[in-house]
Design a protein around this motif. Structure first.
Motif, PDB file in Angstrom:
ATOM      1  N   THR A  84      69.403  -6.099   7.224  1.00 29.70           N
ATOM      2  CA  THR A  84      68.550  -7.272   7.459  1.00 29.70           C
ATOM      3  C   THR A  84      67.947  -7.291   8.866  1.00 29.70           C
ATOM      4  O   THR A  84      67.262  -8.241   9.230  1.00 29.70           O
ATOM      5  CB  THR A  84      69.334  -8.581   7.245  1.00 29.70           C
ATOM      6  OG1 THR A  84      70.374  -8.670   8.228  1.00 29.70           O
ATOM      7  CG2 THR A  84      69.935  -8.643   5.850  1.00 29.70           C
ATOM      8  N   PHE A 103      57.018  -3.022   7.031  1.00 27.64           N
ATOM      9  CA  PHE A 103      57.376  -3.361   5.656  1.00 27.64           C
ATOM     10  C   PHE A 103      56.705  -4.670   5.245  1.00 27.64           C
ATOM     11  O   PHE A 103      56.144  -4.788   4.150  1.00 27.64           O
ATOM     12  CB  PHE A 103      58.898  -3.472   5.557  1.00 27.64           C
ATOM     13  CG  PHE A 103      59.438  -3.477   4.153  1.00 27.64           C
ATOM     14  CD1 PHE A 103      58.816  -2.794   3.124  1.00 27.64           C
ATOM     15  CD2 PHE A 103      60.613  -4.165   3.865  1.00 27.64           C
ATOM     16  CE1 PHE A 103      59.336  -2.791   1.832  1.00 27.64           C
ATOM     17  CE2 PHE A 103      61.147  -4.169   2.588  1.00 27.64           C
ATOM     18  CZ  PHE A 103      60.507  -3.482   1.571  1.00 27.64           C
ATOM     19  N   THR A 104      56.727  -5.646   6.135  1.00 28.25           N
ATOM     20  CA  THR A 104      56.084  -6.941   5.862  1.00 28.25           C
ATOM     21  C   THR A 104      54.586  -6.758   5.643  1.00 28.25           C
ATOM     22  O   THR A 104      54.006  -7.339   4.714  1.00 28.25           O
ATOM     23  CB  THR A 104      56.327  -7.915   7.031  1.00 28.25           C
ATOM     24  OG1 THR A 104      57.744  -8.083   7.215  1.00 28.25           O
ATOM     25  CG2 THR A 104      55.703  -9.275   6.747  1.00 28.25           C
ATOM     26  N   LEU A 111      53.853  -5.031   2.291  1.00 24.31           N
ATOM     27  CA  LEU A 111      54.121  -5.884   1.133  1.00 24.31           C
ATOM     28  C   LEU A 111      53.029  -6.929   0.917  1.00 24.31           C
ATOM     29  O   LEU A 111      52.890  -7.464  -0.191  1.00 24.31           O
ATOM     30  CB  LEU A 111      55.468  -6.599   1.300  1.00 24.31           C
ATOM     31  CG  LEU A 111      56.732  -5.743   1.167  1.00 24.31           C
ATOM     32  CD1 LEU A 111      57.955  -6.545   1.599  1.00 24.31           C
ATOM     33  CD2 LEU A 111      56.909  -5.235  -0.262  1.00 24.31           C
ATOM     34  N   VAL A 147      57.129 -12.579  -3.445  1.00 23.29           N
ATOM     35  CA  VAL A 147      57.766 -11.460  -2.752  1.00 23.29           C
ATOM     36  C   VAL A 147      58.740 -12.056  -1.753  1.00 23.29           C
ATOM     37  O   VAL A 147      58.350 -12.798  -0.854  1.00 23.29           O
ATOM     38  CB  VAL A 147      56.741 -10.565  -2.027  1.00 23.29           C
ATOM     39  CG1 VAL A 147      57.463  -9.495  -1.205  1.00 23.29           C
ATOM     40  CG2 VAL A 147      55.803  -9.902  -3.029  1.00 23.29           C
ATOM     41  N   ARG A 148      60.029 -11.756  -1.928  1.00 24.87           N
ATOM     42  CA  ARG A 148      61.066 -12.298  -1.050  1.00 24.87           C
ATOM     43  C   ARG A 148      61.632 -11.152  -0.206  1.00 24.87           C
ATOM     44  O   ARG A 148      62.131 -10.169  -0.752  1.00 24.87           O
ATOM     45  CB  ARG A 148      62.164 -12.959  -1.894  1.00 24.87           C
ATOM     46  CG  ARG A 148      61.643 -14.116  -2.744  1.00 24.87           C
ATOM     47  CD  ARG A 148      62.743 -14.754  -3.573  1.00 24.87           C
ATOM     48  NE  ARG A 148      63.169 -13.908  -4.683  1.00 24.87           N
ATOM     49  CZ  ARG A 148      62.599 -13.901  -5.884  1.00 24.87           C
ATOM     50  NH1 ARG A 148      61.550 -14.679  -6.134  1.00 24.87           N
ATOM     51  NH2 ARG A 148      63.064 -13.116  -6.842  1.00 24.87           N
ATOM     52  N   GLN A 149      61.552 -11.303   1.107  1.00 23.94           N
ATOM     53  CA  GLN A 149      61.942 -10.214   2.001  1.00 23.94           C
ATOM     54  C   GLN A 149      62.866 -10.696   3.103  1.00 23.94           C
ATOM     55  O   GLN A 149      62.713 -11.785   3.646  1.00 23.94           O
ATOM     56  CB  GLN A 149      60.701  -9.586   2.647  1.00 23.94           C
ATOM     57  CG  GLN A 149      61.024  -8.457   3.624  1.00 23.94           C
ATOM     58  CD  GLN A 149      59.894  -8.189   4.600  1.00 23.94           C
ATOM     59  OE1 GLN A 149      58.834  -8.821   4.539  1.00 23.94           O
ATOM     60  NE2 GLN A 149      60.102  -7.268   5.520  1.00 23.94           N
ATOM     61  N   LYS A 150      63.839  -9.861   3.420  1.00 24.81           N
ATOM     62  CA  LYS A 150      64.689 -10.054   4.593  1.00 24.81           C
ATOM     63  C   LYS A 150      64.981  -8.671   5.144  1.00 24.81           C
ATOM     64  O   LYS A 150      65.655  -7.862   4.494  1.00 24.81           O
ATOM     65  CB  LYS A 150      65.994 -10.770   4.225  1.00 24.81           C
ATOM     66  CG  LYS A 150      66.852 -11.149   5.425  1.00 24.81           C
ATOM     67  CD  LYS A 150      66.209 -12.274   6.217  1.00 24.81           C
ATOM     68  CE  LYS A 150      67.114 -12.762   7.338  1.00 24.81           C
ATOM     69  NZ  LYS A 150      66.464 -13.813   8.145  1.00 24.81           N
ATOM     70  N   ALA A 188      63.694  -6.260  -0.205  1.00 24.71           N
ATOM     71  CA  ALA A 188      62.711  -7.187  -0.761  1.00 24.71           C
ATOM     72  C   ALA A 188      62.839  -7.241  -2.275  1.00 24.71           C
ATOM     73  O   ALA A 188      63.237  -6.265  -2.921  1.00 24.71           O
ATOM     74  CB  ALA A 188      61.293  -6.766  -0.377  1.00 24.71           C
ATOM     75  N   CYS A 227      55.336   1.434  -0.722  1.00 28.27           N
ATOM     76  CA  CYS A 227      54.668   0.169  -1.048  1.00 28.27           C
ATOM     77  C   CYS A 227      53.350   0.403  -1.780  1.00 28.27           C
ATOM     78  O   CYS A 227      52.997  -0.354  -2.694  1.00 28.27           O
ATOM     79  CB  CYS A 227      54.453  -0.647   0.222  1.00 28.27           C
ATOM     80  SG  CYS A 227      55.995  -1.222   0.971  1.00 28.27           S
TER      81      CYS A 227
END
Length: 228
Positions: free
Chosen positions: A42, A133-134, A137, A149-152, A156, A215
């Motif tokens: 994370t 990465f963010t 995405l 899209v849920r990311q930590k 993701a 991605c």
């Protein structure tokens, strides 16, 4: 902070700290399951560090050996440890154990993996990878059949839906996650689906080029499968 097997559900900021306060108030042990989120996944060595939470038990695995051998560890506090100390007549010994506990080969791999963390400065390289990465995405979020899209950090969940407005999930019988994952496998990418949610957990050693490829191909696979 992250409910992985539940479809990569993210808890809001402050949630874990609030749970810790409740546990301390009522004298309840706090167990942090960091099997999936530990060892940099994370963005910090352990996810609970991000909210300055100190659990009574810390469960670790997966990233401990980089996935090369199955090794797990449970860390606890001095208070818990002392609860099992006493005279033989008190019978307070913690007798539970595993047949394969303390496997020498597994522990050797874990030690080498921890050396790599220090030598390769893995943690210091993560912020740039997480930012990329963010960014990578972002186009996926705009696809008409991507509900969320849920990311930590470097993990993701991409939830595929039949419709965003009104919200309508794909029926499990459509096998959207399975079929999209199969398309990606043909491109040399292994992605685990949880129902209609695609789980992306790239290795911490991934290069910028590989992250972009992951991605980009995921976007194309989702587009091909959902636009049939």
């Amino acid at each position: 902070m992250v409910q992985g097997a539940g479809g990569m559900q993210m808890q809001p900021a402050g949630w874990l700290k609030g749970v810790e306060r409740l546990c301390r108030k009522h004298d309840i042990f706090l167990i942090a399951d960091e099997v999936a989120v530990g060892f940099g996944r994370t963005g910090t060595m352990f996810a609970c560090e991000q909210e300055k939470v100190r659990p009574d038990f810390l469960c670790l695995a997966k990233g401990l050996t980089g996935g090369y051998l199955p090794v797990a560890a449970t860390l606890t506090t001095e208070r818990v440890y002392r609860g099992f100390l006493g005279d033989t007549s008190e019978f307070r010994t913690f007798f539970h154990g595993h047949s394969y506990g303390g496997n020498a080969l597994g522990c050797a791999v874990a030690l080498e993996n921890l050396k790599l963390f220090r030598r390769e400065r893995i943690l210091s390289k993560l912020p740039a990878k997480i930012r990329q990465f963010t960014r990578e995405l972002a186009p996926i979020k705009k696809l008409p059949h991507v509900g969320e899209v849920r990311q930590k950090g470097l993990m993701a969940g991409i939830e595929l839906v039949a419709s965003k407005r009104p919200w309508k999930p794909y029926p499990l019988s459509k096998k959207m996650g399975i079929l999209t994952s199969a398309d990606l496998r043909e491109r040399g990418i292994l992605v685990r689906p949880l129902g209609s949610t695609m789980i992306l957990m790239p290795p911490l050693s991934i290069t910028p080029e590989e992250l972009a490829f992951l991605c980009r191909e995921t976007l194309q696979a989702i587009r091909r499968r959902t636009e049939l």
